[in-house]
Design a protein around this motif. Structure first.
Motif, PDB file in Angstrom:
ATOM      1  N   HIS A  26      57.645  61.204   4.193  1.00 57.00           N
ATOM      2  CA  HIS A  26      57.286  59.917   3.595  1.00 57.00           C
ATOM      3  C   HIS A  26      57.659  58.731   4.488  1.00 57.00           C
ATOM      4  N   ARG A  27      58.627  58.930   5.383  1.00 59.46           N
ATOM      5  CA  ARG A  27      59.016  57.834   6.285  1.00 59.46           C
ATOM      6  C   ARG A  27      57.925  57.561   7.311  1.00 59.46           C
ATOM      7  N   ILE A  28      57.085  58.568   7.580  1.00 59.91           N
ATOM      8  CA  ILE A  28      55.990  58.415   8.548  1.00 59.91           C
ATOM      9  C   ILE A  28      54.690  58.030   7.853  1.00 59.91           C
ATOM     10  N   ILE A  29      54.355  58.728   6.769  1.00 58.00           N
ATOM     11  CA  ILE A  29      53.056  58.475   6.128  1.00 58.00           C
ATOM     12  C   ILE A  29      53.099  57.377   5.080  1.00 58.00           C
ATOM     13  N   GLY A  30      54.296  56.946   4.704  1.00 54.65           N
ATOM     14  CA  GLY A  30      54.415  55.883   3.716  1.00 54.65           C
ATOM     15  C   GLY A  30      54.487  56.431   2.303  1.00 54.65           C
ATOM     16  N   ASP A  31      54.652  55.547   1.367  1.00 52.50           N
ATOM     17  CA  ASP A  31      54.760  55.902  -0.042  1.00 52.50           C
ATOM     18  C   ASP A  31      53.864  54.955  -0.828  1.00 52.50           C
ATOM     19  N   PRO A  32      52.656  55.421  -1.234  1.00 52.94           N
ATOM     20  CA  PRO A  32      51.707  54.536  -1.897  1.00 52.94           C
ATOM     21  C   PRO A  32      52.128  54.091  -3.296  1.00 52.94           C
ATOM     22  N   ALA A  33      53.071  54.799  -3.930  1.00 57.09           N
ATOM     23  CA  ALA A  33      53.524  54.436  -5.271  1.00 57.09           C
ATOM     24  C   ALA A  33      54.997  54.782  -5.415  1.00 57.09           C
ATOM     25  N   PRO A  34      55.885  53.914  -4.903  1.00 54.48           N
ATOM     26  CA  PRO A  34      57.320  54.202  -4.969  1.00 54.48           C
ATOM     27  C   PRO A  34      57.782  54.480  -6.398  1.00 54.48           C
ATOM     28  N   GLY A  35      58.637  55.497  -6.525  1.00 55.50           N
ATOM     29  CA  GLY A  35      59.192  55.843  -7.824  1.00 55.50           C
ATOM     30  C   GLY A  35      58.316  56.790  -8.640  1.00 55.50           C
ATOM     31  N   CYS A  36      57.111  57.089  -8.156  1.00 47.36           N
ATOM     32  CA  CYS A  36      56.217  58.003  -8.871  1.00 47.36           C
ATOM     33  C   CYS A  36      56.038  59.282  -8.051  1.00 47.36           C
ATOM     34  N   ALA A  37      56.078  60.415  -8.736  1.00 46.55           N
ATOM     35  CA  ALA A  37      55.886  61.694  -8.048  1.00 46.55           C
ATOM     36  C   ALA A  37      54.435  61.822  -7.599  1.00 46.55           C
ATOM     37  N   LYS A  38      54.242  62.333  -6.392  1.00 47.41           N
ATOM     38  CA  LYS A  38      52.902  62.491  -5.833  1.00 47.41           C
ATOM     39  C   LYS A  38      52.754  63.900  -5.275  1.00 47.41           C
ATOM     40  N   THR A  39      51.595  64.502  -5.490  1.00 39.87           N
ATOM     41  CA  THR A  39      51.278  65.791  -4.895  1.00 39.87           C
ATOM     42  C   THR A  39      50.591  65.521  -3.568  1.00 39.87           C
ATOM     43  N   TYR A  40      50.965  66.251  -2.537  1.00 43.83           N
ATOM     44  CA  TYR A  40      50.378  66.090  -1.211  1.00 43.83           C
ATOM     45  C   TYR A  40      49.331  67.178  -1.008  1.00 43.83           C
ATOM     46  N   THR A  41      48.092  66.783  -0.717  1.00 41.08           N
ATOM     47  CA  THR A  41      47.005  67.730  -0.521  1.00 41.08           C
ATOM     48  C   THR A  41      46.325  67.463   0.812  1.00 41.08           C
ATOM     49  N   VAL A  42      46.061  68.533   1.549  1.00 47.62           N
ATOM     50  CA  VAL A  42      45.333  68.445   2.817  1.00 47.62           C
ATOM     51  C   VAL A  42      44.023  69.209   2.653  1.00 47.62           C
ATOM     52  N   ARG A  43      42.926  68.575   3.017  1.00 40.75           N
ATOM     53  CA  ARG A  43      41.619  69.238   3.066  1.00 40.75           C
ATOM     54  C   ARG A  43      41.163  69.193   4.514  1.00 40.75           C
ATOM     55  N   TYR A  44      40.697  70.346   5.024  1.00 35.93           N
ATOM     56  CA  TYR A  44      40.281  70.386   6.423  1.00 35.93           C
ATOM     57  C   TYR A  44      39.171  71.401   6.639  1.00 35.93           C
ATOM     58  N   ARG A  45      38.467  71.236   7.743  1.00 35.44           N
ATOM     59  CA  ARG A  45      37.435  72.187   8.164  1.00 35.44           C
ATOM     60  C   ARG A  45      37.797  72.699   9.537  1.00 35.44           C
ATOM     61  N   CYS A  46      37.295  73.889   9.849  1.00 29.17           N
ATOM     62  CA  CYS A  46      37.552  74.520  11.136  1.00 29.17           C
ATOM     63  C   CYS A  46      36.301  74.408  12.011  1.00 29.17           C
ATOM     64  N   GLY A  47      36.399  73.616  13.060  1.00 30.90           N
ATOM     65  CA  GLY A  47      35.277  73.449  13.978  1.00 30.90           C
ATOM     66  C   GLY A  47      34.042  72.955  13.259  1.00 30.90           C
ATOM     67  N   ASN A  48      32.908  73.609  13.502  1.00 30.62           N
ATOM     68  CA  ASN A  48      31.645  73.212  12.882  1.00 30.62           C
ATOM     69  C   ASN A  48      31.379  73.941  11.572  1.00 30.62           C
ATOM     70  N   ASN A  49      32.308  74.771  11.126  1.00 31.08           N
ATOM     71  CA  ASN A  49      32.155  75.506   9.880  1.00 31.08           C
ATOM     72  C   ASN A  49      32.198  74.509   8.714  1.00 31.08           C
ATOM     73  N   PRO A  50      31.186  74.521   7.842  1.00 33.11           N
ATOM     74  CA  PRO A  50      31.161  73.546   6.738  1.00 33.11           C
ATOM     75  C   PRO A  50      32.146  73.855   5.609  1.00 33.11           C
ATOM     76  N   GLN A  51      32.757  75.055   5.610  1.00 31.59           N
ATOM     77  CA  GLN A  51      33.697  75.417   4.554  1.00 31.59           C
ATOM     78  C   GLN A  51      34.922  74.506   4.604  1.00 31.59           C
ATOM     79  N   VAL A  52      35.303  73.974   3.450  1.00 29.60           N
ATOM     80  CA  VAL A  52      36.475  73.107   3.354  1.00 29.60           C
ATOM     81  C   VAL A  52      37.643  73.917   2.804  1.00 29.60           C
TER      82      VAL A  52
END
Length: 75
Positions: A26-52
């Motif tokens: 959180h010290r690097i990415i920041g905290d968009p809502a201090p004092g509130c619990a947040k779930t961290y989710t990453v969505r990504y694709r591999c190369g040109n594959n359209p699957q997320v």
């Protein structure tokens, strides 16, 4: 693109790699809502594959030693 998006920060480090471990801090990415619990989710694709792929960490993961592994080796 959701509120609190840190795509550029992750992309700068992970692009071009077939596997990458990203530690939520959180010290690097920041905290968009201090004092509130947040779930961290990453969505990504591999190369040109359209699957997320999606990985989520529990709420307030950045306060502990929590990481996500973006893995394109098996895709």
């Amino acid at each position: 693109v959701a509120n609190g998006n840190v795509t550029a920060q992750i992309a700068d480090q992970a692009n071009g790699k077939s596997k990458y471990k990203y530690t939520v801090d959180h010290r690097i990415i920041g905290d968009p809502a201090p004092g509130c619990a947040k779930t961290y989710t990453v969505r990504y694709r591999c190369g040109n594959n359209p699957q997320v792929h999606e990985i989520s960490l529990p709420k307030e993961a950045g306060w502990g030693d929590k990481s996500v592994v973006l893995d394109c080796e098996g895709n």
